[in-house]
Write an enzyme that holds these catalytic residues in place. Structure first.
Site, PDB file in Angstrom:
ATOM      1  N   GLY A  16       5.151 -12.392  -0.881  1.00 33.65           N
ATOM      2  CA  GLY A  16       6.432 -12.952  -1.283  1.00 33.65           C
ATOM      3  C   GLY A  16       7.551 -11.941  -1.212  1.00 33.65           C
ATOM      4  CB  THR A  17       7.766  -8.623   0.456  1.00 34.09           C
ATOM      5  OG1 THR A  17       6.368  -8.485   0.263  1.00 34.09           O
ATOM      6  CG2 THR A  17       8.473  -7.332   0.124  1.00 34.09           C
TER       7      THR A  17
ATOM      8  CB  THR B  43       8.780   0.219  -1.567  1.00 33.07           C
ATOM      9  OG1 THR B  43       7.756   1.139  -1.202  1.00 33.07           O
ATOM     10  CG2 THR B  43       8.584  -0.193  -3.016  1.00 33.07           C
ATOM     11  CG  HIS B  44       4.954  -3.304   1.687  1.00 29.51           C
ATOM     12  ND1 HIS B  44       5.220  -4.421   0.927  1.00 29.51           N
ATOM     13  CD2 HIS B  44       5.315  -3.607   2.957  1.00 29.51           C
ATOM     14  CE1 HIS B  44       5.727  -5.366   1.732  1.00 29.51           C
ATOM     15  NE2 HIS B  44       5.803  -4.892   2.945  1.00 29.51           N
TER      16      HIS B  44
ATOM     17  NE  ARG C  82       0.294 -15.353  -0.689  1.00 28.69           N
ATOM     18  CZ  ARG C  82       0.706 -15.695   0.537  1.00 28.69           C
ATOM     19  NH1 ARG C  82       1.189 -14.768   1.346  1.00 28.69           N
ATOM     20  NH2 ARG C  82       0.638 -16.958   0.939  1.00 28.69           N
TER      21      ARG C  82
ATOM     22  CB  SER D 240       0.028 -13.903   4.913  1.00 32.04           C
ATOM     23  OG  SER D 240       1.365 -13.760   5.292  1.00 32.04           O
TER      24      SER D 240
ATOM     25  NE  ARG E 146       0.692 -17.303   9.303  1.00 35.82           N
ATOM     26  CZ  ARG E 146      -0.160 -17.825   8.419  1.00 35.82           C
ATOM     27  NH1 ARG E 146      -0.158 -17.438   7.162  1.00 35.82           N
ATOM     28  NH2 ARG E 146      -1.034 -18.751   8.792  1.00 35.82           N
ATOM     29  CE  LYS E 147      -0.504 -22.923   7.880  1.00 34.81           C
ATOM     30  NZ  LYS E 147      -1.869 -23.492   7.770  1.00 34.81           N
TER      31      LYS E 147
END
Length: 339
Positions: free
Chosen positions: A69-70, A151-152, A173, A181, A301-302
């Site tokens: 959801g970033t 950031t990740h 998530r 994803s 995507r979805k």
């Protein structure tokens, strides 16, 4: 401040296999610190700069493990911080409005050279390539406030004063949806360039051999900080299930008040069908030659819960994944993904 963690090269034999499957990296992968966070080779030079990045009190960070959801939250934060400036939003790509602080570690010099060769006769595109591949720390240092920063990286690799200085939204998530994803994302972008199948990808994931892994340590670090005043810990599942409620919660966290009409418009803007068509957020506006693999799924995507049930997982892999998830969650007291 001196960088406190040891940076080690991945075992050469394993690295050789990784380079065959992840073609965007050309040198090799690293493991950082006692938790062995897994990152590409350019982290060695840029990681200490990120760790020592000067955070400003009016900065807002969005922190996630990838594909959690970033981008949705990044767009929401930018609009909230910038007083719902939809005009600028439509004119400037999200990646140029809210910088991804460690993006520079993903663009290997070999890939950069290939892209430059494609656009060598167009000076403007050559300039774009250099900006695309640049270390984001100097870019952010020169960016006026207020800044929204993506950031990740886990909290242990981010500036130590982050949560004492600025607000951060962290989104977690369910790993099955996330992995599906992230698999498609890694196939789409040549910066990762994954060429294997999903079972092999899941194997890498379980063994903490995907960028920004270990996944569970990433979440655990954030979960243990969830009561910090400047951290808002949310779940992607709740974000999708109640987008309006999540927008209200995040706006209140930032000290922003929305009228009912403003809330409705922002929720509509972020609704997945509209979001997917938005060229500013779906990377269309930075679709530079050579950065995407043709024929793969789009960046957006979805955007829904439980889509893993429709894709990629065999019954055997579901059983294996469920067992692994139960074991790992048991090590994070009080933590559970929403149903």
């Amino acid at each position: 401040m001196e960088f406190p963690y040891e940076i080690k090269d991945v075992d050469p034999e394993l690295n050789a296999q990784l380079l065959k499957d992840f073609t965007g990296e050309r040198t090799g992968f690293l493991q950082v610190g006692p938790k062995k966070y897994f990152l590409p080779s350019k982290y060695r030079e840029q990681g200490p700069e990120i760790f020592n990045f000067k955070v400003r009190p009016d900065d807002v960070f969005i922190a996630t493990y990838p594909r959690s959801g970033t981008t949705l939250t990044q767009e929401m934060l930018w609009l909230l911080v910038n007083d719902l400036d939809y005009e600028t939003d439509s004119q400037i790509p999200l990646v140029s409005r809210a910088h991804f602080i460690e993006f520079g570690i993903l663009v290997h010099d070999g890939l950069k050279a290939e892209i430059l060769e494609l656009v060598k006769d167009d000076p403007e595109r050559v300039k774009d390539v250099h900006e695309f591949a640049a270390n984001r720390v100097p870019v952010l240092d020169a960016t006026p406030s207020p800044r929204v920063i993506k950031t990740h990286l886990p909290f242990s690799l981010l500036p130590p004063d982050l949560l004492k200085t600025a607000k951060t939204v962290y989104i977690a998530r369910n790993p099955k949806d996330m992995a599906v994803s992230f698999y498609y994302h890694n196939r789409l972008l040549r910066t990762q360039g994954y060429v294997g199948d999903f079972p092999a990808y899941w194997e890498y994931f379980e063994k903490d051999l995907l960028p920004w892994c270990p996944f569970w340590e990433h979440i655990k670090e954030a979960w243990e900080l969830r009561n910090e005043e400047n951290l808002l810990f949310l779940f992607f599942e709740d974000l999708v299930k109640d987008l309006a409620g999540s927008v209200k919660k995040i706006s209140e966290f930032l000290g922003k008040k929305l009228t009912p009409d403003q809330l409705d418009r922002l929720v509509s803007h972020l609704q997945i069908d509209n979001f997917r068509k938005n060229p500013s957020t779906n990377l269309d506006a930075e679709n530079m030659p050579g950065t995407r693999v043709t024929g793969e799924q789009d960046f957006i995507r979805k955007g829904k819960n439980g889509s893993w049930k429709e894709e990629l997982f065999t019954p055997e892999l579901i059983e294996r994944a469920d067992k692994w998830i139960v074991e790992k969650i048991a090590d994070i007291p009080g933590f559970a993904f929403p149903e």
